[in-house]
Design an enzyme around this catalytic site. Structure first.
Site, mmCIF file in Angstrom:
data_model
loop_
_atom_site.group_PDB
_atom_site.id
_atom_site.type_symbol
_atom_site.label_atom_id
_atom_site.label_comp_id
_atom_site.label_asym_id
_atom_site.label_seq_id
_atom_site.Cartn_x
_atom_site.Cartn_y
_atom_site.Cartn_z
ATOM 1 N N SER A 72 0.667 -1.150 0.005
ATOM 2 C CA SER A 72 -0.106 0.004 0.235
ATOM 3 C C SER A 72 0.839 1.235 -0.009
ATOM 4 O O SER A 72 0.247 2.347 -0.112
ATOM 5 C CB SER A 72 -0.886 0.064 1.157
ATOM 6 O OG SER A 72 -0.328 0.352 2.469
ATOM 7 N N LYS A 109 2.002 4.424 7.141
ATOM 8 C CA LYS A 109 1.141 5.131 6.204
ATOM 9 C C LYS A 109 1.745 6.598 6.214
ATOM 10 O O LYS A 109 2.242 6.807 7.156
ATOM 11 C CB LYS A 109 -0.370 5.334 6.530
ATOM 12 C CG LYS A 109 -1.169 3.757 6.437
ATOM 13 C CD LYS A 109 -1.437 3.455 5.158
ATOM 14 C CE LYS A 109 -2.355 2.148 4.952
ATOM 15 N NZ LYS A 109 -1.579 1.057 5.017
#
Lengths: 154, 423
Positions: A72, A109
């Site tokens: 991701s 993230k």
């Protein structure tokens, strides 16, 4: 505070610590004495070898490592198998990659603050940003200071 | 200059270490077990509330552990040692002198900070340690070590203090002593507490009102010093440098009882090598070597035997090869077949600095060579894993190794054990 000098204290006191490998005190080695023989012309130019540890690790005390799994963050150059160097003493600011503990897992993230709202932003069009709400159990564990990436399998 | 000391103590240290790398354990009961997963040696607050006591045998609480979903860990001293080191190094940023008191406790000299807002400074220390290491700590600040201990204990207990308590004003100190029970004073054991209670001394405050000579008569100079410390007169100095150890002992219970000589020999040789490493680390040599063996005295149906043998080495040494050689000689002289051995150990005494050894005229050992070899061995085991190079007597058999079935990974010291972050 994170710029303060680390004073190494009695490294012998606790047997099982290997952190000492992070902070060897390097003593420059001079290969000749002043009184004996012809001095090496290189001595004046002698400098320490590059110490990758001190380059990668600002604050050994608050630095930890983790390994990456998943895709991701691929557009932010964080790939599966990479090693992250994480500094817990750094503040998570807008736009900085962080490791957080979310729903029982460590995840990486980009930290985003938009209009007083917090988001965890992936770097892969296949995933959506996650908005952090009060009812979520989310805590920032540390800030990713470096990503150690091997360009090809050697 | 007035003295001022802070005692910084990690809250439920072993459990906290496990939680840093597994935050889902927050709020869950945790116990950490001793070597061989025998007894409980650390508990989180939640485990304390379940009524699990310190030192309780693991088998005795197994049902409770299962019913209440208590997380039980084998002790992971590699992890705890590294985390302790991180905490202590973080603390050392805040004052030039500190004393490492134990793996999770440390005295900080704050004498030069008396005109600072100490409460704010203590909070900054607490918050920095938490942010850098993830370990929650409590701080007690006071004019003496014993009072700092009192302050620390109250800091932990009191909701209002929330982990930080500065005791500077006489009336605050007095109040703190009044609410501290006699048995909670640092250094007062169960026997003394009983004795003092018999003489109507129930609190720390009542103790400070006692007569000096009476205390010295019944509790020796140690008791008198404690009395003075609690009255605010500093008697115990900061010990910044740990003195080199005078005796070194390595002994472990085996994971499983052993009868065969070969396995006991391997275990004992490994303990001897461990002692050797400790000696070399503090740059000293040992002259006396003792080996002992024991059967399990708690296992009443087994035949019991224990014995020990001390050998005076011809020349003091810190070489693994020599230590193992003599440990082997000693072991052979006391080993008897037919017993179920539970434990063996090596003790070194008469320890002196490396540069002060008396050599023997008839010495045939090439000490320079041994020294060089040991240097190489130590640097290899530092760079790779421990025992990557070892004396063959130490063996490759694992049957006597410690039982540690519930050990967490070495998150901070082994690249193979670092956490996986999912992206």
């Amino acid at each position: 505070m994170h710029e303060a000098k680390i004073i190494p204290l009695h490294p012998d006191v606790f047997e099982p610590c290997f952190i000492s490998s992070f902070q060897e005190i390097e003593i420059p080695f001079f290969s000749c004495y002043i009184s004996a023989g012809f001095p090496s012309p290189a001595d004046d130019y002698l400098e320490d070898r590059i110490n990758l540890n001190s380059y990668l690790i600002q604050n050994p005390t608050s630095t930890y490592m983790m390994r990456v799994k998943g895709n991701s963050m691929q557009d932010a150059n964080i790939h599966e198998g990479d090693i992250l160097v994480i500094d817990k003493s750094l503040k998570p600011n807008d736009g900085v990659p962080v490791v957080c503990f979310l729903d029982g897992e460590f995840t990486v993230k980009t930290f985003r603050k938009i209009n007083n709202k917090l988001y965890l932003e992936p770097a892969n069009p296949a995933y959506k940003p996650i908005e952090i709400t009060d009812d979520m159990d989310m805590r920032v564990w540390g800030v990713v200071a470096w990503v150690l990436h091997k360009p090809v399998k050697l | 200059m007035t003295t001022l000391l802070a005692l910084c103590d990690c809250n439920n240290f072993y459990a906290s270490c496990e939680r840093v790398f597994n935050p889902s354990l927050n709020g869950q009961p945790i116990v950490v077990l001793s070597n061989n997963d025998g007894c409980v040696i650390a508990r989180s607050n939640e485990a304390k509330l379940l009524g699990i006591d310190m030192g309780e045998p693991f088998f005795a609480i197994r049902d409770l552990v299962e019913a209440k979903k208590v997380h039980a860990f084998s002790s992971n001293y590699t992890l705890y040692g590294d985390m302790s080191n991180r905490v202590m190094q973080t603390l050392s940023q805040f004052t030039p002198s500190i004393e490492l008191y134990s793996i999770d406790e440390c005295f900080l000299d704050l004498s030069n900070f008396y005109n600072k807002d100490l409460n704010a400074y203590a909070w900054e220390i607490k918050n920095t340690v938490l942010r850098w290491t993830g370990i929650p700590v409590s701080l007690g600040v006071a004019p003496t070590k014993a009072l700092a201990k009192v302050a620390n204990k109250l800091a932990k207990k009191s909701k209002k203090a929330n982990g930080v308590l500065v005791l500077q004003e006489p009336e605050h100190i007095r109040k703190a002593l009044e609410v501290t029970k006699i048995e909670d004073i640092w250094g007062i054991g169960g026997q003394y507490a009983k004795f003092l209670k018999k003489h109507q001394i129930h609190t720390a405050y009542e103790f400070t009102q006692a007569n000096d000579s009476w205390v010295q008569k019944h509790m020796s100079i140690v008791g008198l010093r404690l009395l003075k410390e609690l009255r605010g007169e500093s008697c115990l100095e900061l010990e910044e440098v740990m003195p080199p150890k005078k005796g070194i002992c390595t002994s472990r219970g085996y994971g499983v009882k052993q009868t065969e000589f070969k396995y006991i020999q391997e275990a004992t040789a490994t303990y001897a090598a461990k002692c050797g490493r400790k000696l070399r680390k503090q740059k000293s040599c040992a002259r006396f070597l003792t080996v002992f063996v024991e059967t399990n005295r708690f296992c009443e149906k087994d035949k019991q035997y224990n014995n020990s043998r001390t050998i005076v080495l011809p020349v003091a040494t810190n070489s693994d090869m020599e230590l193992i050689k003599y440990a082997d000689i000693a072991l052979k002289s006391i080993y008897k077949p037919g017993y179920q051995y539970k434990k063996s150990g090596v003790i070194l005494t008469e320890i002196l600095p490396e540069n002060q050894i008396q050599f023997d005229l008839l010495d045939t050992v090439d000490r320079v060579k041994h020294h060089k070899l040991m240097e190489v061995v130590d640097s290899l085991s530092g760079r790779f894993s421990r025992d990557i190079v070892k004396v063959a007597t130490q063996g490759y058999n694992k049957s006597w190794h410690l039982r540690c079935e519930r050990k967490s990974p070495c998150y901070t010291t082994s690249l193979n054990d670092i956490i996986i972050a999912y992206v």
